[in-house]
Design an enzyme around this catalytic site. Structure first.
Site, PDB file in Angstrom:
ATOM      1  N   HIS A 274       0.812  -1.217   0.000  1.00 52.40           N
ATOM      2  CA  HIS A 274       0.000   0.000   0.000  1.00 52.40           C
ATOM      3  C   HIS A 274       0.846   1.269   0.000  1.00 52.40           C
ATOM      4  O   HIS A 274       0.467   2.266  -0.620  1.00 52.40           O
ATOM      5  CB  HIS A 274      -0.970  -0.022   1.187  1.00 52.40           C
ATOM      6  N   ASP A 318     -16.217   0.610  -4.324  1.00 52.24           N
ATOM      7  CA  ASP A 318     -16.032  -0.838  -4.229  1.00 52.24           C
ATOM      8  C   ASP A 318     -17.373  -1.513  -4.488  1.00 52.24           C
ATOM      9  O   ASP A 318     -18.406  -1.086  -3.943  1.00 52.24           O
ATOM     10  CB  ASP A 318     -15.499  -1.238  -2.855  1.00 52.24           C
ATOM     11  N   ASP A 370      -6.974   0.040  -7.202  1.00 53.84           N
ATOM     12  CA  ASP A 370      -6.571  -1.050  -6.307  1.00 53.84           C
ATOM     13  C   ASP A 370      -7.524  -2.219  -6.548  1.00 53.84           C
ATOM     14  O   ASP A 370      -8.259  -2.645  -5.656  1.00 53.84           O
ATOM     15  CB  ASP A 370      -6.616  -0.565  -4.859  1.00 53.84           C
TER      16      ASP A 370
END
Length: 517
Positions: A274, A318, A370
């Site tokens: 990260h 998401d 991501d």
């Protein structure tokens, strides 16, 4: 011999029951097919390929079953046996697959063996029901009525599976529940056709029904046992959502997240990934007021973004609402991301990344991808030239975009295909100028050598990497080394990834198969 012609009232009862049974067994049969496809995509990857294979094998087996049904002498007798067998094989399908995979690391033989058996038995059902209806002298019998009940049942199953079955039951309980349904159909058929029922059928149905009910009651324990066999550590969360299987394990202070049984992070070393993903892009951007993160529902990337002064708004997109709920509302998991998803500057959007990019008019200073690895076409589209072109319309002229791009060691061609794809994307900020593209990598013990690609609309002079305090891995010196590739990870000639070709999936699967299969 066939069933004797029944009295009118008895015949009407049998007609209604057989049409209802057609509907019920159609529901169960399609649920088994969907469970097989879902489990195989969880365990074997590439959901498009797995569902295609499962559907093809299942339909072929049904055709074989329809042909085999002609050799069944007593139709009602054969139908009942078929339901008992389906209740056992279909009901214990998910437990069989998960435990086989945990024990051997392979699932193909068990999957397709069970699938063929279920397909053959399912294919026998309609011909046998049609013969029973004819044999009892059903006055209103029409074969198309049987087919209609079957197709309506398939529709009901296809709608119920993602909307009700998986969110409320999960794969293990769903398999056992619909196995119990097949056995209940067998039991009621034994009662209605009791003049034809044999003692062996009564005993077989009773034993199978008892075993299925007990297993269904203990399904949560079965899930725990299967998870314990699949994972090295204690499983603290195991949930099946409409989008994926979420598993969180713990060993002492070490926490790991698995999606569809593929590791996403290990708390022991996730900071390496990260920090590498976030801080070079944040340092390169002239402003960091508004940040967009696609994926990253665990909140780790958001945690790193919030380390930077000047961040006013973070939009986290998401697909799975359960992911963001777990890592926002569960204290133990929220602690891993420093409570980042509880920060008032963070706005969580549960939506498809492509749809969000199409619908929003916002422009962001930093965009972070991501996303899960491109192991199937559904994910590959988020690494396509078309999606990248759409995203560049959402990046400010002085902004930066960064994406995780897989392993340049294990999937070397896939990594450089991502770079090649970006090289074909038009620069909306300066149409006559190419995008500035910088590939780099970092070593993450849980994953191995891992790659990233940073993209900028405008070329800027190199400047010192301004990093926030408290980082555990990334330093200016590490950053300089991250931009150098060894001979065995350096660039190779590959094709870009587009919606028409999806070459990235082949590169990705081929690379990982070469190393690990």
């Amino acid at each position: 011999m066939n069933a004797p012609v029944a009295a009118p009232d008895d015949r009407r009862l049998k007609e209604v029951w057989l049409l209802l049974a057609t509907f019920l067994v159609a529901v169960a049969g399609l649920i088994y097919e969907l469970i097989a496809g879902t489990v195989s995509s969880y365990l074997l990857g590439d959901s498009i390929r797995q569902f295609s294979f499962v559907i093809g094998v299942f339909l072929s087996a049904m055709g074989l079953g329809a042909w085999v049904s002609r050799f069944v002498g007593e139709a009602a007798h054969g139908f009942i046996w078929a339901q008992i067998a389906l209740g056992v094989i279909g009901g214990f399908l998910a437990p069989l697959l998960f435990f086989t995979y945990a024990a051997t690391g392979e699932v193909g033989l068990a999957l397709y063996g069970a699938l063929i058996a279920i397909g053959v038995l399912s294919g026998m059902e309609i011909p046998l029901i049609a013969r029973v209806l004819e044999s009892i002298g059903a006055t209103s019998f029409r074969f198309e009525n049987v087919l209609s009940a079957d197709y309506v049942g398939a529709l009901a199953a296809s709608l119920a599976f993602p909307l009700f079955v998986i969110p409320n039951l999960g794969l293990m309980s769903a398999s056992l529940a619909f196995g119990t349904l097949n056995l209940a159909v067998a039991a009621l058929s034994l009662v209605i056709f009791r003049d034809l029922a044999s003692r062996a059928q009564w005993i077989g149905c009773g034993v199978a029904l008892l075993a299925s009910v007990v297993a269904l009651i203990q399904s949560e324990r079965l899930v725990s046992v299967a998870d314990a066999a699949l994972f090295e550590d204690d499983v603290i969360i195991s949930e099946t959502t409409p989008y994926q299987q979420i598993s969180v394990t713990r060993f002492r202070d070490r926490v790991r997240l698995y999606l569809d049984h593929s590791i996403q992070f290990d708390s022991l070393d996730e900071y390496r990934y990260h920090e590498s993903l976030i801080h070079p892009a944040m340092a390169r951007a002239e402003r960091v007021n508004n940040v967009l993160i696609l994926g990253g529902g665990d909140g780790m990337a958001t945690r790193e973004v919030l380390r930077h002064d000047g961040v006013e708004s973070v939009t986290l997109v998401d697909l799975d609402p359960r992911m963001t709920e777990l890592f926002r509302d569960t204290d133990e998991l929220a602690a891993l991301n420093g409570g980042a998803l509880r920060d008032p500057r963070v706005h969580v959007v549960n939506a498809d990344a492509w749809r969000f990019a199409e619908d929003t008019d916002a422009v962001f200073d930093v965009v972070v991808l991501d996303l899960p690895d491109p192991k199937n076409i559904a994910l590959s589209k988020l690494y396509s030239r078309e999606f990248y072109s759409l995203l560049m319309e959402r990046v400010s002229t002085t902004g930066v975009l960064v994406t995780q791009a897989g392993s340049p060691v294990y999937a070397r061609e896939a990594f450089w295909s991502v770079v090649r794809t970006w090289e074909e994307v038009r620069n909306p900020a300066a149409p006559d100028t190419d995008l500035t593209i910088l590939p780099y990598h970092a070593y993450v013990p849980s994953f191995g050598e891992w790659g990233f690609v940073m993209v900028e609309p405008l070329a800027r002079r190199d400047r010192p990497l301004d990093l926030p305090d408290g980082l555990k891995f990334l330093t200016p010196e590490v950053w300089q080394g991250a931009q150098v590739f060894a001979a065995d990870t350096d660039r190779v000639e590959v094709e870009p990834n587009t919606l028409q070709t999806h070459r990235l999936v082949d590169y990705y699967l081929g690379g990982w198969d070469h190393w690990f299969r």
